[in-house]
Design an enzyme around this catalytic site. Structure first.
Site, mmCIF file in Angstrom:
data_model
loop_
_atom_site.group_PDB
_atom_site.id
_atom_site.type_symbol
_atom_site.label_atom_id
_atom_site.label_comp_id
_atom_site.label_asym_id
_atom_site.label_seq_id
_atom_site.Cartn_x
_atom_site.Cartn_y
_atom_site.Cartn_z
ATOM 1 C CG LEU A 19 -2.137 -0.826 1.226
ATOM 2 C CD1 LEU A 19 -2.906 -0.651 2.525
ATOM 3 C CD2 LEU A 19 -3.014 -0.447 0.045
ATOM 4 N N GLY A 20 2.161 1.080 0.077
ATOM 5 C CA GLY A 20 3.015 2.261 0.148
ATOM 6 C C GLY A 20 3.142 2.765 1.577
ATOM 7 N N GLY A 22 5.637 2.358 3.478
ATOM 8 C CA GLY A 22 6.974 2.940 3.613
ATOM 9 C C GLY A 22 7.018 4.373 3.111
ATOM 10 C CD GLU A 145 7.060 0.702 6.650
ATOM 11 O OE1 GLU A 145 8.002 1.453 6.325
ATOM 12 O OE2 GLU A 145 6.527 -0.100 5.866
ATOM 13 C CB ILE A 153 0.756 -15.735 12.615
ATOM 14 C CG1 ILE A 153 -0.632 -16.322 12.420
ATOM 15 C CG2 ILE A 153 1.440 -16.382 13.823
ATOM 16 C CD1 ILE A 153 -0.639 -17.806 12.137
ATOM 17 C CE LYS A 194 -19.366 -4.325 6.345
ATOM 18 N NZ LYS A 194 -20.324 -3.706 7.205
ATOM 19 C CD GLN A 197 -17.076 -0.357 8.618
ATOM 20 O OE1 GLN A 197 -17.730 -1.148 9.286
ATOM 21 N NE2 GLN A 197 -17.618 0.318 7.617
ATOM 22 C CB CYS A 385 28.668 -3.866 -7.439
ATOM 23 S SG CYS A 385 29.389 -4.826 -6.115
ATOM 24 C CD GLN A 389 32.809 -8.149 -9.031
ATOM 25 O OE1 GLN A 389 32.123 -9.113 -9.339
ATOM 26 N NE2 GLN A 389 33.087 -7.849 -7.773
ATOM 27 C CG HIS A 511 26.089 -1.048 -4.439
ATOM 28 N ND1 HIS A 511 25.318 -1.619 -5.428
ATOM 29 C CD2 HIS A 511 26.862 -2.045 -3.949
ATOM 30 C CE1 HIS A 511 25.589 -2.904 -5.526
ATOM 31 N NE2 HIS A 511 26.534 -3.193 -4.640
ATOM 32 C CD GLU A 513 23.259 1.238 -6.269
ATOM 33 O OE1 GLU A 513 24.319 1.784 -6.642
ATOM 34 O OE2 GLU A 513 23.141 0.004 -6.109
HETATM 35 N N1 GLN Z 1 28.898 -10.969 -6.988
HETATM 36 C C1 GLN Z 1 29.885 -9.946 -6.905
HETATM 37 C C2 GLN Z 1 30.689 -10.028 -5.613
HETATM 38 O O1 GLN Z 1 30.279 -10.640 -4.674
HETATM 39 C C3 GLN Z 1 29.246 -8.557 -7.057
HETATM 40 C C4 GLN Z 1 28.330 -8.179 -5.953
HETATM 41 C C5 GLN Z 1 27.444 -7.010 -6.283
HETATM 42 O O2 GLN Z 1 27.296 -6.651 -7.447
HETATM 43 N N2 GLN Z 1 26.824 -6.408 -5.280
HETATM 44 O O3 GLN Z 1 31.740 -9.455 -5.529
#
Ligand code: GLN
Length: 540
Positions: A19-20, A22, A145, A153, A194, A197, A385, A389, A511, A513
């Site tokens: 439902l969002g 978060g 949350e 359960i 309902k 409720q 990541c 590689q 990462h 992001e």
């Molecule tokens: N599988 C790769 C590692 O363990 C890359 C992991 C990832 O992309 N987060 O190094």
């Protein structure tokens, strides 16, 4: 653990999942922060895994990594992006973690001979974990949350603990928000209250009376339906908050504010009135609603049918789009189907290629093919990541001519493990929490694309991987044009690589992001999108 001056808001969900909840918790956080209160948000998840780190992304979506190396629920990503605070592993507890602590304590003899039970031992441990958010920080409001839906359960001990919480610290310090769903029946053109409720009835049977009900619905609630919910659920009409579907998640705080959510929360928590400053947020929403033109980014991954697996990447790309006022159109490409015969056709109309993180050999060839296409056709490339590689493996195979080059994750017998295990990782058999996790420093090389993006000598980024660039190949790679432009100084680990004579080819072992914010795009995503925009303009 000082709780005297802190207020606690608990967010539960009813009727159905997804439902969002978060986003609602995050929005409440944003709104109260905009009124000058310091906020922290936490998620309690009812499942038995110690953390989501070992769970398949198909089941659970992305694993969000915190600065201190916690592998947490993806909702923590929303929290960080909405309230603009770095959270820690203490902001996500699971039943598994709670029970493990209780059992460990029992083995240590800490319960002094008593029979260990759900109430009070497990519930006490839950309450302790809620207060743990205050360990290193003093905040005005903790928002917690509760994962799952009332009636599950598994959620019962959590609900019992938050019920007790009110008794422990006083009525005026605790607020319960219940997020529910009001279905709209098209045939009879009716909003149905309902299920709500029933869900509130269930909550009340546990001893929790909601203070505020947030009603998710497709269309605006009628006065009549608000009256009904108010009457049956014993909640004032003003505290029945209408949350209709909006265009994008960043519009939610504004919508909830229009409904008076933050004023009611402050009033009910006996908080001093402070004016709201949502100016910057509103500016952001305006930008998002007025994007023009589009950039096409191809994401090559295994979980293309489950966008939640790449949640933070999608958000970070969008943030890059907001910066340049452009829409990001993502083309999802299944790495398992991308081969040398079809990759031209599939990747031809794309302005930027992104290979995200991942585990296991499935789909690796497709990812390597995508890297090759980006490198040879000078398409902007961001590798994250596993995406870094793959870039190293591709370079070793196709530029250095090391035909069997691989990561030892995919072929433990390869003669050319250009990606391999660090000594520290060798011999580790346990899977949970044993990777290189969390924040590490990275020194940037002046003059590199990474340096141009960050404009700093040293940056700090979050990691989650086991394998590393093999420094035995550093010299031959650099001589052939693959440069290491970011290094973890203490261990000399390659954190960023770039390929020369290419408009924008950057791949990172961390990462980025996770650190992007809607109003503060991560520098690498910003420059990646910029390069993609340049390509889209030059190709036309
Ligand atoms: N599988 C790769 C590692 O363990 C890359 C992991 C990832 O992309 N987060 O190094």
């Amino acid at each position: 653990m000082e709780t005297k001056e802190t207020k606690f808001i608990f967010v539960t969900g009813g009727v159905l999942s997804s439902l969002g909840k978060g986003i609602c918790a995050s929005s409440v956080g944003r709104l109260l922060k905009s009124r000058g209160y310091s906020i922290i948000i936490q998620k309690l998840d009812p499942y038995i895994n110690i953390d989501p780190g070992t769970m398949n992304p198909f089941q659970h979506g992305e694993v969000f990594v915190t600065e201190d190396g916690g592998e947490t629920d993806l909702d923590l990503g929303h929290y960080e992006r909405f309230i603009d605070e770095n959270l820690s592993k203490y902001n996500n507890f699971t039943s598994g973690k709670i029970y493990k602590n209780v059992i460990d304590n029992e083995r240590k003899g800490e319960y002094l001979g008593s029979t260990v039970q759900v109430i009070p031992h497990v519930t006490d441990e839950i309450k302790k974990s809620i207060k743990k958010t205050l360990e290193n920080k003093k905040v005005d409001i903790v928002i917690t949350e509760i994962g799952g839906t009332v009636g599950d359960i598994e959620s019962l001990p959590f609900l019992e603990a938050i019920r007790q919480f009110k008794k422990d610290i006083g009525r005026e310090n605790v607020l319960y928000i219940h997020v529910t769903y009001i279905p709209f029946l098209k045939t009879s053109e009716e909003l149905k209250t309902k299920p709500t409720q029933h869900s509130v009835k269930e909550l009340r049977s546990i001893g929790i009376q909601p203070d505020i009900i947030i009603c998710r619905s497709e269309i605006k609630l009628t006065d009549e339906s608000k009256d009904k919910i108010s009457l049956f659920c014993d909640v004032e009409k003003e505290a029945i908050i209408d949350a209709i579907d909006v265009k994008h998640i960043y519009e939610v705080p504004k919508m909830l504010q229009k409904e008076g959510l933050d004023s009611i929360a402050m009033y009910k928590l006996n908080l001093k009135y402070k004016p709201s400053n949502m100016e910057n947020w509103n500016k952001l929403v305006k930008v998002i609603n007025n994007l023009e033109g589009k950039v096409r980014i191809g994401i090559i991954g295994k979980y293309i049918n489950l966008k939640d697996a790449y949640k933070s990447i999608i958000e970070a790309l969008n943030h890059g789009g907001y910066f340049f006022k452009k829409n990001i159109e993502i083309k999802w490409i299944n790495s398992e189907v991308l081969n040398l015969d079809n990759y031209e056709n599939i990747l031809m109309d794309i302005d930027g290629i992104l290979v995200p993180g991942g585990f296991g050999v499935r789909g690796i060839d497709g990812k390597i093919n995508a890297v090759r296409y980006a490198r040879e056709n000078k398409v902007p490339y961001l590798g994250i990541c596993l995406g870094m590689q793959c870039a190293v493996i591709e370079f070793a195979i196709n530029v250095l001519g090391l035909k069997d080059a691989n990561s030892s994750e995919f072929n433990s017998k390869t003669k050319n493990p250009v990606i391999g295990l660090m000594i520290e990782q060798k011999g580790i058999n346990e899977k949970g929490g044993t990777m290189r996790l969390g924040r590490y420093p990275c020194r940037l090389k002046k003059g590199s694309l990474a340096y141009k993006a960050y404009r700093k000598n040293m940056v700090y980024e979050r990691h989650r991987h086991r394998y590393e660039f093999n420094n035995k190949y550093k010299q031959i790679m650099e001589d052939a044009g693959l440069k290491i432009t970011g290094l973890y100084p203490e261990k000399k680990l390659a954190e960023i690589i770039e390929i020369e004579n290419h408009p924008w080819f950057v791949a990172v072992q961390f990462h980025p992001e996770f650190k992007s914010r809607p109003d503060r795009t991560h520098p690498l995503f910003k420059d990646f999108i910029h390069a993609a925009i340049r390509r889209s303009q030059s190709v036309k």
